[in-house]
Design an enzyme around this catalytic site. Structure first.
Site, PDB file in Angstrom:
ATOM      1  N   GLU A  79      10.547   9.011   9.220  1.00  0.00           N
ATOM      2  CA  GLU A  79       8.981  10.403   9.707  1.00  0.00           C
ATOM      3  C   GLU A  79       7.922   9.675   9.586  1.00  0.00           C
ATOM      4  O   GLU A  79       7.007   9.590  10.224  1.00  0.00           O
ATOM      5  CB  GLU A  79       9.752  11.039   8.946  1.00  0.00           C
ATOM      6  N   THR A 108       0.671  -1.096   0.254  1.00  0.00           N
ATOM      7  CA  THR A 108      -0.178   0.244  -0.113  1.00  0.00           C
ATOM      8  C   THR A 108       0.823   1.044  -0.110  1.00  0.00           C
ATOM      9  O   THR A 108       0.343   2.416  -0.924  1.00  0.00           O
ATOM     10  CB  THR A 108      -1.013  -0.200   1.020  1.00  0.00           C
ATOM     11  N   ARG A 144       8.248  -9.037  -3.415  1.00  0.00           N
ATOM     12  CA  ARG A 144       7.934 -10.663  -3.560  1.00  0.00           C
ATOM     13  C   ARG A 144       7.516 -10.742  -4.853  1.00  0.00           C
ATOM     14  O   ARG A 144       8.220 -11.841  -5.636  1.00  0.00           O
ATOM     15  CB  ARG A 144       7.272 -11.413  -2.194  1.00  0.00           C
ATOM     16  N   LYS A 152       6.424   2.914  18.918  1.00  0.00           N
ATOM     17  CA  LYS A 152       6.287   4.544  18.151  1.00  0.00           C
ATOM     18  C   LYS A 152       6.576   5.315  19.565  1.00  0.00           C
ATOM     19  O   LYS A 152       7.415   6.112  19.616  1.00  0.00           O
ATOM     20  CB  LYS A 152       4.932   5.216  17.987  1.00  0.00           C
TER      21      LYS A 152
END
Length: 429
Positions: free
Chosen positions: A131, A14, A46, A207
């Site tokens: 980022e 994506t 892949r 995170k």
């Protein structure tokens, strides 16, 4: 205009497709802002035959992803494979060792191996950019590393996982229970088939450990993040929170204390007056509090092809401009090595929910455990019996050391009057 910055892209899911579309759609604008064109010259994934909705014929296809690290004519390797180890880590190490700048959206890899990779990048004089690893398209990494660089930060906290925030805010809006909303989120593509990485808080913990390092100038310490997910939050908890003037959000929270670095991912009750109470759906938001700048709020879409690709390309623009800087705002050798703080020494108000037998003496038993642990009760609510004969009891405590609440819960362990494990949620004050 200078020679193009040439990119090798690993991973065409994506986000990889989003990067290709963004570089194509905004090519002229990006070139002006970067000072030179940014061009993908090689790609690897892949499955070569898969239709990804983008034209790959103009790029060199490389079957061996690892070889991107040393491919001729490449300036930057972009890794969008995922996973803390395996091919992603091998590609990161070999790319940096070969003197290539490296850009990634891989929060797990940065949380586990970021310091090692940053040291390698410093030694080679190349950029390590990530980022997109935290909060998707929200420029919170740049904001903390550069925009707030002059400040001493007291806290950094926020909503770091869009899947959990979607589930909790939908439960809030519609009064439905967790399992039903999770199933709907999976059907809509907001949650993975195996959602444990998100709903158990691991994604948010990765995170948070990165944000804490940037905010406080400390070495990443993912292993010391205390993690509780949202599996056991009931619609009744959310209703009680609303009646008390709060909303339930899964927060990552970090601060430095005299005894060390405190990091926790945990469901919280957030006052309705706080900005985070109004972050709904799959949005993310991060709050940082500096001694000169005050409160900073970063909010936006934390996932998806567009926001994440935007963050990846922003890193590429920095590299094209020659704007590198240390990956964690200062050289790795300058990062402080702080021990994990004792969570019991922190102070907060707490929400406690018990599922109990509907019989005389249960409230007295709970109140006695609180009294004997020096926990003062601010409010206590008991709801009517449910179809199975149990009763929900919700307590809000006064501010007290967290070890006292822990001791109270330990005193109640094994009580025949209490069904299942009580729910504890801290209150963000």
């Amino acid at each position: 205009m200078s020679q193009p910055l040439k990119i090798a892209l690993a991973g065409l899911g994506t986000v990889g497709g989003g990067v290709i579309r963004l570089l194509e759609a905004n090519a002229e604008l990006i070139a002006r802002r970067a000072g030179r064109p940014i061009e993908i010259v090689a790609v690897s994934a892949r499955d070569r035959s898969k239709d990804r909705g983008v034209d790959l014929s103009r790029f060199r296809w490389v079957d061996d992803t690892a070889s991107l690290a040393t491919l001729d004519g490449v300036d930057v390797v972009v890794e969008l494979i995922g996973g803390s180890d395996g091919p992603a880590l091998a590609l990161a190490r070999s790319s940096i060792a070969a003197g290539r700048a490296f850009v990634t959206a891989n929060k797990a890899m940065i949380a586990h191996h970021g310091l090692e990779l940053a040291e390698g990048a410093e030694a080679k004089g190349v950029a390590l950019k990530y980022e997109a690893a935290v909060a998707g398209g929200i420029p919170v990494i740049k904001g903390l590393r550069e925009g707030a660089a002059a400040n001493e930060l007291a806290h950094v906290y926020g909503i770091l996982n869009g899947t959990c925030n979607y589930i909790l805010s939908t439960m809030e809006a519609e009064g439905r229970d967790f399992a039903e909303v999770l199933a709907e989120a999976q059907a809509l593509g907001f949650a993975e088939a195996d959602p444990s990485f998100d709903i158990d808080g691991i994604d948010a913990a990765h995170k948070l450990s990165i944000l804490a390092s940037l905010a406080f100038g400390t070495r990443i310490d993912f292993d010391s993040v205390a993690v509780t997910g949202i599996r056991h939050v009931l619609a009744a908890d959310i209703a009680e929170a609303a009646a008390l003037g709060f909303k339930v959000r899964l927060l990552g929270y970090a601060e430095t204390r005299p005894d060390g670095l405190f990091q926790r991912v945990h469901p919280h009750l957030v006052p309705v007056a706080h900005p985070l109470a109004h972050v709904s759906g799959s949005l993310n938001a991060v709050v940082a509090e500096g001694n000169f700048v005050g409160r900073l709020l970063f909010e936006g879409r934390g996932a998806g092809d567009g926001p994440t690709a935007s963050a990846v390309v922003a890193d590429l623009i920095d590299i094209a401009r020659g704007e590198y800087g240390p990956a964690f705002a200062m050289p790795v050798a300058a990062l402080a090595d702080r021990p994990a703080a004792d969570p019991g020494e922190g102070r907060s108000r707490a929400y406690l929910r018990f599922t109990v037998e509907d019989k005389v003496g249960v409230l007295a038993e709970i109140a006695a455990a609180m009294r004997d642990s020096n926990v003062s009760i601010e409010s206590l609510i008991q709801r009517g019996a449910m179809p199975d004969g149990s009763v929900l009891v919700a307590i809000v405590t006064h501010d007290c050391p967290e070890r006292c609440v822990t001791q109270a819960l330990e005193r109640l362990e094994g009580s025949p009057s209490i069904r299942g494990k009580p729910m504890l949620m801290h209150i963000l004050d």
